[in-house]
Design a protein around this motif. Structure first.
Motif, PDB file in Angstrom:
ATOM      1  N   LEU A 113       0.843  -1.186   0.000  1.00 38.89           N
ATOM      2  CA  LEU A 113       0.000   0.000   0.000  1.00 38.89           C
ATOM      3  C   LEU A 113       0.880   1.237   0.000  1.00 38.89           C
ATOM      4  O   LEU A 113       1.773   1.376   0.832  1.00 38.89           O
ATOM      5  N   PHE A 114       0.615   2.124  -0.954  1.00 37.00           N
ATOM      6  CA  PHE A 114       1.357   3.371  -1.085  1.00 37.00           C
ATOM      7  C   PHE A 114       0.396   4.546  -0.960  1.00 37.00           C
ATOM      8  O   PHE A 114      -0.802   4.408  -1.170  1.00 37.00           O
ATOM      9  N   THR A 115       0.963   5.704  -0.663  1.00 37.35           N
ATOM     10  CA  THR A 115       0.204   6.945  -0.736  1.00 37.35           C
ATOM     11  C   THR A 115       0.966   7.889  -1.650  1.00 37.35           C
ATOM     12  O   THR A 115       2.196   7.894  -1.660  1.00 37.35           O
ATOM     13  N   HIS A 116       0.220   8.653  -2.425  1.00 33.74           N
ATOM     14  CA  HIS A 116       0.854   9.616  -3.320  1.00 33.74           C
ATOM     15  C   HIS A 116       0.695  11.035  -2.795  1.00 33.74           C
ATOM     16  O   HIS A 116       0.911  11.993  -3.499  1.00 33.74           O
ATOM     17  N   ARG A 117       0.310  11.161  -1.538  1.00 36.66           N
ATOM     18  CA  ARG A 117       0.188  12.481  -0.899  1.00 36.66           C
ATOM     19  C   ARG A 117       1.494  12.811  -0.186  1.00 36.66           C
ATOM     20  O   ARG A 117       2.215  11.926   0.250  1.00 36.66           O
ATOM     21  N   ASP A 118       1.777  14.072  -0.072  1.00 37.71           N
ATOM     22  CA  ASP A 118       2.950  14.564   0.666  1.00 37.71           C
ATOM     23  C   ASP A 118       4.241  13.910   0.203  1.00 37.71           C
ATOM     24  O   ASP A 118       5.043  13.438   1.005  1.00 37.71           O
ATOM     25  N   GLY A 119       4.432  13.827  -1.089  1.00 37.93           N
ATOM     26  CA  GLY A 119       5.673  13.280  -1.622  1.00 37.93           C
ATOM     27  C   GLY A 119       5.651  11.782  -1.842  1.00 37.93           C
ATOM     28  O   GLY A 119       6.543  11.240  -2.459  1.00 37.93           O
ATOM     29  N   GLY A 120       4.662  11.100  -1.333  1.00 34.55           N
ATOM     30  CA  GLY A 120       4.524   9.665  -1.538  1.00 34.55           C
ATOM     31  C   GLY A 120       5.369   8.844  -0.587  1.00 34.55           C
ATOM     32  O   GLY A 120       6.477   9.226  -0.228  1.00 34.55           O
ATOM     33  N   SER A 121       4.807   7.731  -0.166  1.00 35.03           N
ATOM     34  CA  SER A 121       5.540   6.813   0.699  1.00 35.03           C
ATOM     35  C   SER A 121       4.820   5.473   0.729  1.00 35.03           C
ATOM     36  O   SER A 121       3.675   5.352   0.316  1.00 35.03           O
ATOM     37  N   ARG A 122       5.517   4.476   1.227  1.00 33.87           N
ATOM     38  CA  ARG A 122       4.931   3.144   1.382  1.00 33.87           C
ATOM     39  C   ARG A 122       4.324   3.068   2.772  1.00 33.87           C
ATOM     40  O   ARG A 122       5.012   3.248   3.769  1.00 33.87           O
ATOM     41  N   LEU A 123       3.030   2.792   2.830  1.00 35.03           N
ATOM     42  CA  LEU A 123       2.336   2.716   4.114  1.00 35.03           C
ATOM     43  C   LEU A 123       2.389   1.323   4.710  1.00 35.03           C
ATOM     44  O   LEU A 123       2.485   1.167   5.924  1.00 35.03           O
ATOM     45  N   ALA A 124       2.277   0.310   3.852  1.00 33.19           N
ATOM     46  CA  ALA A 124       2.276  -1.076   4.337  1.00 33.19           C
ATOM     47  C   ALA A 124       2.962  -1.956   3.302  1.00 33.19           C
ATOM     48  O   ALA A 124       2.816  -1.751   2.104  1.00 33.19           O
ATOM     49  N   ASP A 125       3.700  -2.952   3.794  1.00 37.50           N
ATOM     50  CA  ASP A 125       4.443  -3.846   2.898  1.00 37.50           C
ATOM     51  C   ASP A 125       4.249  -5.287   3.341  1.00 37.50           C
ATOM     52  O   ASP A 125       3.978  -5.554   4.514  1.00 37.50           O
TER      53      ASP A 125
END
Length: 161
Positions: A123-135
């Motif tokens: 699970l990724f987010t593309h808000r605030d520069g983007g990051s991986r939330l869950a792997d």
């Protein structure tokens, strides 16, 4: 003598007019100041719908690294929109076309991006520069029985073989 009387008259007039001139200057100064800003009443907050505390009935638990959990409702093999429950909120994620064979569900409004490959989900987010939330998210069957994720690509592989 005329000059003396005229000078005295001018002096008296100037003394008589001087206080009104100063008073006029002070009134123009006070009126020239900007009025104090009015205090606005606090804006009324819009009613926000309460976030669901529990995932939808029929959602499947996916356990991830670092004790993260997400719940997915829908059939990854055929549904065009999945419902994902993450951190107290439901997200509707539409299916996206990929060239890699991975199943990708992405919602531009929320920035949530769920990518599912046969071994795991991320699970990724593309808000605030983007990051991986869950792997390394897996269902119970995937982790205990070494099954593959229920992706559309796995179904296509079974049909073509």
């Amino acid at each position: 003598m005329k000059k003396l009387c005229l000078t005295a008259l001018v002096a008296l007039c100037s003394v008589a007019l001087a206080p009104t001139a100063f008073a006029a200057d002070t009134t123009t100064k006070t009126t020239a100041k900007k009025p104090a800003p009015k205090k606005k009443a606090p804006a009324k907050k819009k009613a926000v719908a309460a976030a669901p505390a529990q995932p939808d009935e029929g959602s499947e638990l996916w356990s991830c690294k670092e004790n993260n959990n997400l719940y997915i409702k829908g059939d990854m093999k055929r549904d065009q929109v999945l419902t994902m429950f993450w951190e107290g909120r439901n997200y509707k994620l539409p299916r996206q076309q990929t060239t890699t064979g991975a199943d990708r569900f992405y919602d531009a409004a929320s920035g949530m991006d769920l990518v599912v490959i046969p071994a795991k989900a991320m699970l990724f987010t593309h808000r605030d520069g983007g990051s991986r939330l869950a792997d390394e998210c897996m269902t119970k069957e995937m982790s205990e029985q070494n099954k593959l994720a229920p992706t559309q690509s796995n179904e296509l592989i079974k049909i073509t073989n």
